[in-house]
Write a protein that holds these residues in place. Structure first.
Motif, short mmCIF file in Angstrom:
data_model
loop_
_atom_site.label_atom_id
_atom_site.label_comp_id
_atom_site.label_asym_id
_atom_site.label_seq_id
_atom_site.Cartn_x
_atom_site.Cartn_y
_atom_site.Cartn_z
N GLN A 30 0.84 -1.20 0.00
CA GLN A 30 0.00 0.00 0.00
C GLN A 30 0.87 1.25 0.00
N ARG A 31 0.41 2.29 -0.69
CA ARG A 31 1.06 3.60 -0.67
C ARG A 31 -0.04 4.65 -0.50
N PRO A 32 -0.70 4.66 0.64
CA PRO A 32 -1.84 5.58 0.79
C PRO A 32 -1.45 7.05 0.67
N ASP A 33 -2.29 7.83 0.02
CA ASP A 33 -2.03 9.26 -0.18
C ASP A 33 -2.17 10.03 1.12
N ALA A 34 -3.00 9.53 2.01
CA ALA A 34 -3.27 10.27 3.26
C ALA A 34 -3.51 9.30 4.40
N VAL A 35 -3.17 9.75 5.60
CA VAL A 35 -3.61 9.05 6.80
C VAL A 35 -4.59 9.97 7.51
N THR A 36 -5.75 9.44 7.84
CA THR A 36 -6.75 10.24 8.53
C THR A 36 -6.95 9.69 9.94
N VAL A 37 -7.15 10.63 10.88
CA VAL A 37 -7.39 10.26 12.27
C VAL A 37 -8.74 10.84 12.65
N CYS A 38 -9.67 9.96 12.89
CA CYS A 38 -11.05 10.41 13.07
C CYS A 38 -11.60 9.83 14.36
N CYS A 39 -12.64 10.47 14.89
CA CYS A 39 -13.34 9.90 16.02
C CYS A 39 -14.07 8.63 15.57
N SER A 40 -14.19 7.68 16.48
CA SER A 40 -14.87 6.41 16.15
C SER A 40 -16.39 6.56 16.01
N ASP A 41 -16.90 7.71 16.33
CA ASP A 41 -18.35 7.95 16.31
C ASP A 41 -19.01 7.34 15.07
N SER A 42 -20.08 6.60 15.31
CA SER A 42 -20.73 5.86 14.22
C SER A 42 -21.37 6.77 13.17
N ARG A 43 -21.49 8.04 13.50
CA ARG A 43 -22.11 8.96 12.54
C ARG A 43 -21.10 9.57 11.57
N VAL A 44 -19.82 9.27 11.83
CA VAL A 44 -18.77 9.79 10.95
C VAL A 44 -18.15 8.60 10.20
N LEU A 45 -18.51 8.47 8.94
CA LEU A 45 -18.07 7.33 8.14
C LEU A 45 -16.77 7.71 7.45
N GLN A 46 -15.69 7.24 8.01
CA GLN A 46 -14.39 7.83 7.68
C GLN A 46 -14.05 7.80 6.19
N ASP A 47 -14.24 6.69 5.50
CA ASP A 47 -13.97 6.66 4.06
C ASP A 47 -15.04 7.41 3.27
N HIS A 48 -16.28 7.27 3.72
CA HIS A 48 -17.38 7.91 2.99
C HIS A 48 -17.26 9.44 3.01
N VAL A 49 -16.69 9.96 4.10
CA VAL A 49 -16.53 11.41 4.20
C VAL A 49 -15.80 11.96 2.98
N TRP A 50 -14.85 11.18 2.50
CA TRP A 50 -14.04 11.60 1.35
C TRP A 50 -14.51 10.92 0.06
N ASP A 51 -15.71 10.34 0.12
CA ASP A 51 -16.26 9.64 -1.03
C ASP A 51 -15.27 8.59 -1.55
N ASN A 52 -14.57 7.95 -0.62
CA ASN A 52 -13.52 7.01 -1.02
C ASN A 52 -14.03 5.58 -1.08
N ASP A 53 -13.88 4.96 -2.23
CA ASP A 53 -14.18 3.54 -2.33
C ASP A 53 -13.02 2.81 -3.02
#
Ligand SMILES: [Zn+2]
Length: 226
Positions: A30-53
């Protein structure tokens, strides 16, 4: 079997069908472009926030209160979860993402103001947040309602986590650190689900940020300029 898990497995079968062909380029590394650090809160969908699939695109870390700090015998250090992609996969962008109405920030606020306590595991997480939020709680204007106080502390917490990364020797100067707040409560007056940029490499002055980053100028917004 727990019915919720049965349903999760059913959804996973759909996922596998969709993703089966998406791992060809990243199967072995893997060579990810970004590392994101997010709260685990179920209302914050970490990949979906960036429309990442796209597998391999974003290295996602989650914990309550979007912390980047780990406590060791030698003191507080940058969490290995965040450091791993920086040290091992060439990732040079970190995004720390808080969110409106954060329960972890609320619990820390309550612990600092009312001395409320939590079970030991949660207490440990709050103890990592408390020293970073203490000055923020003291700096809050007196006449604020509780919700607004929490949402300002959410920004303050993101600022402190960003600052910890910027100040760390483990995070080299070529790494860009961005702090954002995810708003699902329409607190910022945009759309729910929108990310607002509040900090870049430790700079949190809105005017200076907009001048320095005109390409994302419209996305820079804060509730609290302290
Ligand atoms: Zn939260």
């Amino acid at each position: 079997m727990h019915q919720a898990f049965v349903e999760l497995l059913e959804r996973n079968a759909d996922h596998a069908e969709t993703f089966d062909s998406r791992f060809d380029d990243v199967q072995d590394a893997q060579r990810p472009d970004a590392v994101t650090v997010c709260c685990s809160d179920s209302r914050v969908l970490q990949d979906h926030v960036w429309d990442n699939d796209r597998p391999g695109h974003i290295f996602t870390c989650g914990n309550i209160g979007n912390r980047v700090v780990q406590r060791t015998a030698d003191g507080d250090v940058v969490s290995g979860d965040v450091l791993y992609p920086i040290a091992h996969t060439g990732t040079d962008l970190v995004v720390v993402m808080g969110h409106t109405g954060c329960g972890a920030v609320t619990a820390t606020y309550d612990a600092l103001t009312d001395g409320l306590s939590e079970p030991p595991g949660i207490e440990h997480c709050l103890d990592l947040l408390k020293p970073h939020l203490e000055a923020g709680v003291e700096a809050l204007p007196e006449d604020l309602g509780r919700d607004e106080a929490i949402n300002r502390l959410v920004e303050y917490n993101v600022d402190r986590q960003v600052q910890f990364l910027v100040a760390s020797e483990q995070v080299t100067d070529d790494v860009t650190v961005v702090g954002v707040v995810y708003d699902f409560q329409d607190v910022y007056g945009g759309q729910r689900g929108e990310v607002h940029v509040i900090n870049v490499d430790g700079e949190r002055d809105v005017d200076r940020l907009r001048a320095a980053h005109p390409d994302v100028e419209s996305r820079i917004r804060r509730r609290w300029e302290y």
